[in-house]
Motif scaffolding. Structure first.
Motif: not given
Lengths: 445, 576
Positions: A234, A244, B389, B391-393, B395-396
Motif C-alpha cells: 500500500r 486508493e 481511502f 476507511l483504510n487509512k 484501519t491502518e
C-alpha cells in the motif's frame, strides 16, 4: 541458605586446613546434602574455598542383611529348626519359610545337617552338635562400621547373596581459597538509586551476570504477517502516486465482475465451480442503463473496433450476484465513474489491495479467499512501455530488479503479460504477477 | 491453460533445428508459451496411473509439455505449433489456405429435427492425405484438445472425422428417437441402438461424461450417408464403418454444434492445421451444407479478414518507434501478413487467428514480435497527488495502535458455516441479515460472516496450547444484506478486541457523561451470545454501534473453548 551453617563451615576452615564434607556432616550433626548446599552458596560468592571432589565407597547392609544380623543367618535358622530326632524335609521347608531353601543348601554345604535316606520319608538330621554363625557375626562387624576388615572373598559372596551393598558417596574436601573470609558478604544484584546517591556502589560486591541466559521476552502485540505485506505494498503504491479505490464490497454483480470486463457469458470462469454465487441476495437490479446497452452490444455483435463474441447476451446472467473473483470489478466501476464524471475524463492512477474469492477446494497452495493487488493507470496516450516501466519501478521498491516479461493471455486485457522475477534468496526465477490490467480504456469507456 | 505434449525429437525435426531445453524454453518464452515440463511417456503414465507395471511398456522418448494460451487454438498440436514457431522465426512465410473445387461438392443436409437438440453443422474435406503414425496420433489429439477447450467438453461443438472413401454422399444430419438409430460404434463388433449405446458407454471412463448431454432428449443427433450408414452419433461416438486408419486418403470432417460461431472456428482450425498433410499442401475441399430452411452455406469459411491499423498508433500504443516496414515484418512473423499502405498497415487475419478480434490484439502481436523485454521502459507523464481511502487509512492507524497495546492481529476467513454465526452464538441464522452462498463446496463456506467473533474464537481454539492471556484483534469487513444497496449487500468494517476505552480514546470519542450529548457510552443489554448480566451495547451518538461483554459458556462450548473469553466488536465506519 542456612547462613549459620555457611559461617560455621568457614570458621571451621579458618583453623583446619582440610575438611571433608562428610566429616563436617558428622561434626555439625547435619545432613550431608545441607553441607553440600551451603558449600554451593559459599562458592557463589566467589573463591572463598577450594573444593576437591572425593568418592567414598562404603559397605552397607541390605534389608536382608539387617535381618540376618538380628535373627541369624538363613542356614543357622534352618539348623535350629532340626530337632534331635530329625524332621521330614518337606516339613522343614514349610517351617523355614521363604529362606528355607537357601538356608538348607548352605547348611548342607557347611556340613551342619544331613539327609537320612534310609527311612521313608527321608529325614533331615543334625550332623554336628553345635554351629558357629560366622555369617551373622561378620555382618555384625559391618553394622558396626568395621566392614573394611572383612576379607574380600567374603564381601563378594555377601554381595552376591544380596546381604551387602556398596554405596558410593561423593563428598568434597574443602580448604581455604584465595578470597577466604569467615563471613559471607551479600552480593548485590542491581544498582539502585540509593547506591548512586550515596556512592556505596564502589564498595559493594555484585553478583555475576549469566550472559548465556536469554532475556525475558517483553509483552508485546503483533501485526499479522500477511497484513504487514499489505501495508508495505500500500505504501509503495502511495509513494508512486496511486490513489486508493474503495473496495469494501465483497458482493458484486456478474455485470461488473464479468460482463463489463468482456468475459463472455459462456466462459468457463463463470462456471459454478470457479465462482461463489450468492443465492441471497440473488440478483442486482440497478445498472447504468446506457452503459449496459453498450456492453451488451460489444459482447454480441462487436463495437469500438471489436468483432465481438457473436452470441446472445442475456441480462439475467449479468444480474447474478457473486462474491467478486477479482478487484478488477471495482476498477471497472472506477473507470466508468472516471469517464462519466463532471468536467469530463481526467487522467488518474488507482490501486487496491483487498480480498477476492474463488470457489476452489483448499490445499497447501490454494485458498478460497485471498488478497489481490491491483493497479490501474488511465490516461490518453499510454504505452505498453509505460506499463512495463511502472511495474519495473514497483518491483524495484521491493528490491527486485531482475525481471522478465512474457506474453500471456487474459480474457479482458490485451496486451497481457506474466512477470518472472529472479529471487536472489531462492536463486531462481519465479513467476510473479499473473495478469496485468491494460488496455481496457479504449474499449469500455 | 491447456497443455500439449509433443515428442521432442519430432518437434526438432519439424523445426529443422535441435535446441537445448533452455534454448527452447527461451524461444517459447519470447513467443508467449511456457515449457512446463520435460518428461517421458513412461513418467507421465506412472504419474497418472501410479502403476509402474502399466508404464513398463511405454516409451522412453522425451516429451515436451508446453502451456498454450487459452485463446490460441491454432497451437494445440505439433503441426500448428511448428508452423507458428517457424513463422515467428521468419523461417517460413505464413501459409495461404486455398480451396480446391471438386467436380462435385459433398453435401450435408441439416434436417429441421436437429433444432431440438443440436441445430448447427459444418463440414469440410481434406483430399489426398498421407498419415504417418505420428500425424495420425496428432490428428486424434488435436480433436481431443479442441473438445476439451473451445468445445467446452463437447457440449458446444462435437467433431467427427471419417474415411470418405468408405462412404457415399450426400450426407444427412438428423435427430431421431434413440431406438430408431442402430449401428456399430467405433471399435465395437456388435450393432447397438441409441439406448443400448447409452447403457454400454455408461461405464466407459472417457465417454460416460458426455452421455448426459443428450441422454434425456427424446431425439438423438445422428449423421447418415446416402446408404443410411451411420457416420456418428454426436457428441458421443463415431461409427466403426467410417473410421480413419493410417491408410485413409480422403478425410470427411463434420462438426455439429449448439454454437455456430464456435463450430466454424473449430472446423477452420482443423483444416488449416492438417491440410499440410495433403498432397497439395494447405488446400481444402469445400462442402455445401444445406440449412433447414433450404439455403446453402459453403464450409469451411476460411475467412481472411482485413484490418487496417495506423503505424503511428501501433508505435504509440507500445512505446516504440519503428518504421512501417519493420512493423509489417513483425506482424507477418506473428502469422498476420501485413503490407504497408502509406501511414497504415493492411493486416490480413487468417482463419488460424480467430483470437484476433480488435486492433489491440494486433498491437499486442507487434509487441510480442518486438520482444516485451526489448521495449524501452518509461513512466506515465502525468502527476497525481495520491489519496488514501479514508476507511483504510483509519484501519491502518488503528491496527498499529491496537498492536502496540499488546494485542495480536488475526486474519480470519470471511466465509464460514451457518452454524458459526447462528447456532454456535445462540442466534437464529434465519433472523440474521446474512449473505448466503448458493454453491459452496464445503460446509465451511455457506455464508459470509456477519460478525468477526467466530473467526477469532476459532483462532483461539487453534491456539489453546499457547500461554494465557491470549489477546487477539482483527479489523476487517463483515457483510450484511441490505436491500437499499445496488447489489443487495454491503460491507461493514468492524473491530474486535478487548480494549474499548483505549480505542475510543484514539478515536477522540469522549465518554458520554450524563449531561453531554456527544460521545460513547455503554448500555446494559441481554444478548444470547453473551453471559447474562455481562453484556452491553456500545452506543455512539445514540446509535448502537457494537457489543461488549463476556461470552456465554454455551458459545464457548460450541467453539470448543475452555477458558473464559471477553470481546468487544463494533463498527468503525461512523468514525471515518
Amino acid at each position: 541458605m542456612h547462613p549459620d551453617l555457611t559461617e560455621r563451615i568457614l570458621q571451621h576452615l579458618e583453623t583446619t586446613d582440610k575438611a571433608d564434607t562428610l566429616d563436617l556432616a558428622a561434626l555439625f550433626a547435619e545432613d550431608h546434602q545441607k553441607i553440600v548446599g551451603s558449600l554451593k552458596s559459599i562458592q557463589a560468592h566467589g573463591e572463598l574455598v577450594t573444593a576437591e571432589t572425593v568418592t567414598h565407597k562404603s559397605l552397607g547392609l541390605t534389608d536382608e542383611g539387617r535381618s540376618v544380623v538380628e535373627h541369624g543367618s538363613h542356614e543357622a535358622l534352618v539348623y535350629d529348626l532340626v530337632p534331635p530326632e530329625g524332621i521330614a524335609q518337606a516339613a522343614l521347608m514349610t517351617a523355614g519359610g521363604a529362606n528355607a531353601k537357601v538356608g538348607f543348601s548352605k547348611a548342607m554345604s557347611h556340613g551342619w545337617i544331613l539327609v537320612d535316606k534310609s527311612v521313608t520319608p527321608p529325614l533331615v538330621r543334625r550332623k554336628v552338635d553345635t554351629i558357629t554363625d560366622v555369617v551373622r557375626s561378620q555382618l555384625q562387624q559391618v553394622a558396626l562400621g568395621k566392614g573394611d576388615q572383612l576379607p574380600a572373598k567374603e564381601v563378594a559372596d555377601f554381595k552376591k547373596r544380596k546381604l551387602l551393598q556398596e554405596t558410593t558417596t561423593k563428598s568434597f574436601v574443602l580448604a581455604r581459597g584465595p578470597e577466604f573470609a569467615t563471613t559471607l558478604t551479600k552480593l548485590e544484584t542491581d544498582l539502585t538509586v540509593e547506591m548512586l546517591a550515596n556512592g556505596l556502589w564502589d564498595q559493594l560486591k555484585f553478583k555475576a551476570y549469566n550472559f548465556d541466559a536469554l532475556g525475558a521476552p517483553p509483552t508485546r502485540g503483533h501485526l499479522h504477517p500477511l497484513l504487514k505485506v499489505r501495508t508495505e505494498f500500500r505504501q509503495i503504491f502511495l509513494e508512486m502516486g496511486f490513489s486508493e479505490m474503495p473496495t469494501n464490497n465483497y458482493v458484486e454483480s456478474s455485470f461488473w465482475n464479468f460482463d463489463a470486463l468482456y468475459q463472455p457469458q459462456q466462459h468457463p470462469a463463470r462456471d459454478a465451480h470457479d465462482t461463489f454465487f450468492v443465492n441471497h441476495p440473488a440478483k442486482s437490479h440497478k445498472f447504468p442503463q446506457d452503459y449496459l446497452e453498450r456492453v451488451k452490444k460489444v459482447h454480441s455483435v462487436g463495437g469500438y473496433g471489436s468483432k465481438g463474441y457473436g452470441y446472445d447476451w442475456k441480462l439475467e446472467e449479468a444480474q447474478k450476484n457473486l462474491l467478486r473473483t477479482h478487484t478488477t470489478a471495482v476498477s471497472a466501476r472506477m473507470l466508468y465513474k472516471l469517464a462519466n464524471q463532471e468536467g469530463g475524463f481526467k487522467a488518474a492512477k488507482y490501486f487496491s489491495i483487498d480480498k477476492v474469492f474463488r470457489n476452489e477446494t483448499l490445499d497447501a497452495t490454494h485458498l478460497a479467499e485471498f488478497h489481490q493487488v491491483e493497479g490501474v493507470i488511465a490516461d490518453v496516450g499510454l504505452t505498453l512501455g509505460d506499463l512495463i516501466g511502472t511495474l519495473y519501478e514497483f518491483f524495484r521498491k521491493l528490491g527486485i530488479t531482475q525481471l522478465e516479461f512474457k506474453p500471456a493471455y487474459n480474457p479482458y486485457t490485451e496486451p497481457s503479460m506474466e512477470i518472472f522475477c529472479y529471487h536472489p534468496g531462492l536463486a531462481k526465477w519465479i513467476e510473479d504477477l499473473h495478469l496485468i490490467e491494460y488496455g481496457i480504456i479504449d474499449i469500455s469507456v | 491453460m491447456p497443455t500439449i505434449g509433443v515428442k521432442r525429437d519430432l518437434l526438432f525435426e519439424a523445426l529443422g533445428k535441435t535446441y537445448t531445453d533452455d534454448e527452447f524454453q527461451d524461444l517459447c518464452f519470447a513467443f508467449g508459451l511456457e515449457l512446463d515440463e520435460v518428461t517421458t511417456e513412461k513418467q507421465m503414465l506412472t504419474k497418472e496411473q501410479g502403476d509402474v507395471a502399466v508404464a513398463a511398456n511405454a516409451c522412453e522418448e522425451i516429451i515436451y509439455r508446453i502451456d498454450i494460451p487459452a485463446n490460441r487454438y491454432d497451437l494445440l498440436c505439433l503441426e500448428g505449433l511448428v508452423t507458428g514457431l517457424l513463422v515467428f522465426q521468419g523461417k517460413l512465410k505464413p501459409p495461404k489456405f486455398q480451396f480446391v473445387e471438386p467436380a462435385k461438392r459433398q453435401v450435408l443436409k441439416i434436417d429441421p429435427s436437429t433444432a431440438q437438440i443440436r441445430p448447427y453443422a459444418v463440414a469440410a474435406v481434406l483430399r489426398n492425405v498421407t498419415f504417418t503414425q505420428a500425424s495420425y496420433n496428432s490428428f486424434i489429439d488435436l480433436q481431443d484438445k479442441l473438445h476439451q477447450n473451445i468445445c467446452r467438453k463437447r457440449t458446444l461443438v462435437a467433431i467427427g472425422t471419417h474415411d470418405l472413401d468408405t462412404l457415399q454422399g450426400p450426407f444427412s444430419y438428423e435427430a431421431l428417437a434413440p431406438n430408431q438409430i442402430k449401428f456399430k460404434p467405433l471399435n465395437q463388433t456388435k450393432e447397438m441402438t441409441g439406448s443400448e449405446l447409452m447403457d454400454f458407454y455408461s461405464t466407459h471412463a472417457q465417454l460416460k461424461q458426455y452421455l448426459p448431454i443428450i441422454r434425456e432428449s427424446p431425439v438423438y443427433p445422428v449423421i447418415y450417408d446416402a446408404n443410411r450408414v451411420v457416420l456418428s452419433l454426436p457428441p458421443i461416438i463415431n461409427g466403426d464403418h467410417s473410421k480413419i486408419s493410417l491408410k485413409t486418403k480422403n478425410v470427411f470432417i463434420e462438426c455439429t454444434a449448439t454454437d455456430r460461431t464456435k463450430a466454424k472456428v473449430v472446423l477452420d482450425t482443423i483444416v488449416c492445421l492438417f491440410s499440410e498433410h495433403c498432397a497439395q499442401k494447405f488446400t481444402v475441399e469445400p462442402c455445401d451444407v444445406v440449412q433447414p430452411d433450404g439455403s446453402v452455406i459453403s464450409y469451411p469459411e476460411l475467412e481472411v479478414r482485413e484490418e487496417r491499423i495506423s503505424v503511428k498508433r501501433a508505435n504509440a500504443y507500445i512505446g516504440i518507434d519503428e518504421p512501417a516496414e519493420k512493423l509489417a515484418d513483425m506482424l507477418t512473423r506473428m502469422y498476420l501478413e501485413a503490407k504497408v499502405d502509406g501511414d497504415s498497415l493492411v493486416v490480413k487475419i487468417p482463419p488460424t487467428r480467430h483470437d484476433v478480434i480488435h486492433a489491440c490484439d494486433i498491437y499486442e502481436d507487434v509487441a510480442i514480435a518486438y520482444g516485451y523485454n526489448n521495449i524501452k521502459k518509461s513512466l506515465p507523464a502525468f502527476m497525481q497527488i495520491a489519496k488514501q481511502f479514508p476507511l483504510n487509512k483509519l484501519t491502518e492507524q488503528l491496527r498499529e495502535q491496537v498492536a502496540q497495546a499488546g494485542f495480536t492481529e488475526a486474519l480470519t476467513f470471511t466465509l464460514c458455516s451457518r452454524d458459526d454465526i447462528g447456532r454456535k452464538l445462540n442466534k437464529n441464522i434465519d433472523a440474521l441479515p446474512a449473505v448466503h452462498i448458493g454453491n459452496p463446496k464445503t460446509l465451511e463456506f455457506q455464508v459470509v460472516r456477519t460478525t468477526l467473533l467466530p473467526g477469532l474464537l476459532k483462532t483461539l481454539v487453534a491456539n489453546r496450547k499457547m500461554p494465557l492471556p491470549l489477546k487477539l484483534f482483527e479489523i476487517s469487513d463483515v457483510v450484511v444484506a441490505d436491500e437499499s444497496t445496488e447489489v443487495g449487500a454491503r460491507n461493514e468494517r468492524r473491530v474486535v478486541h478487548g480494549l474499548l476505552d483505549r480505542v475510543m480514546q484514539l478515536l477522540s470519542v469522549p465518554w458520554k457523561s450524563a449531561s453531554g450529548t456527544k460521545g460513547y457510552y455503554l448500555q446494559a443489554t441481554e444478548d444470547p451470545s453473551y453471559f447474562p448480566g455481562r453484556c452491553a451495547n456500545v452506543m455512539y451518538d445514540g446509535v448502537v454501534i457494537g457489543k461488549i461483554g463476556v461470552l456465554h459458556p454455551t458459545v464457548l462450548q460450541a467453539f470448543e473453548l475452555t477458558t473464559p473469553c471477553s470481546a468487544v466488536e463494533f463498527t468503525i465506519e461512523p468514525f471515518v
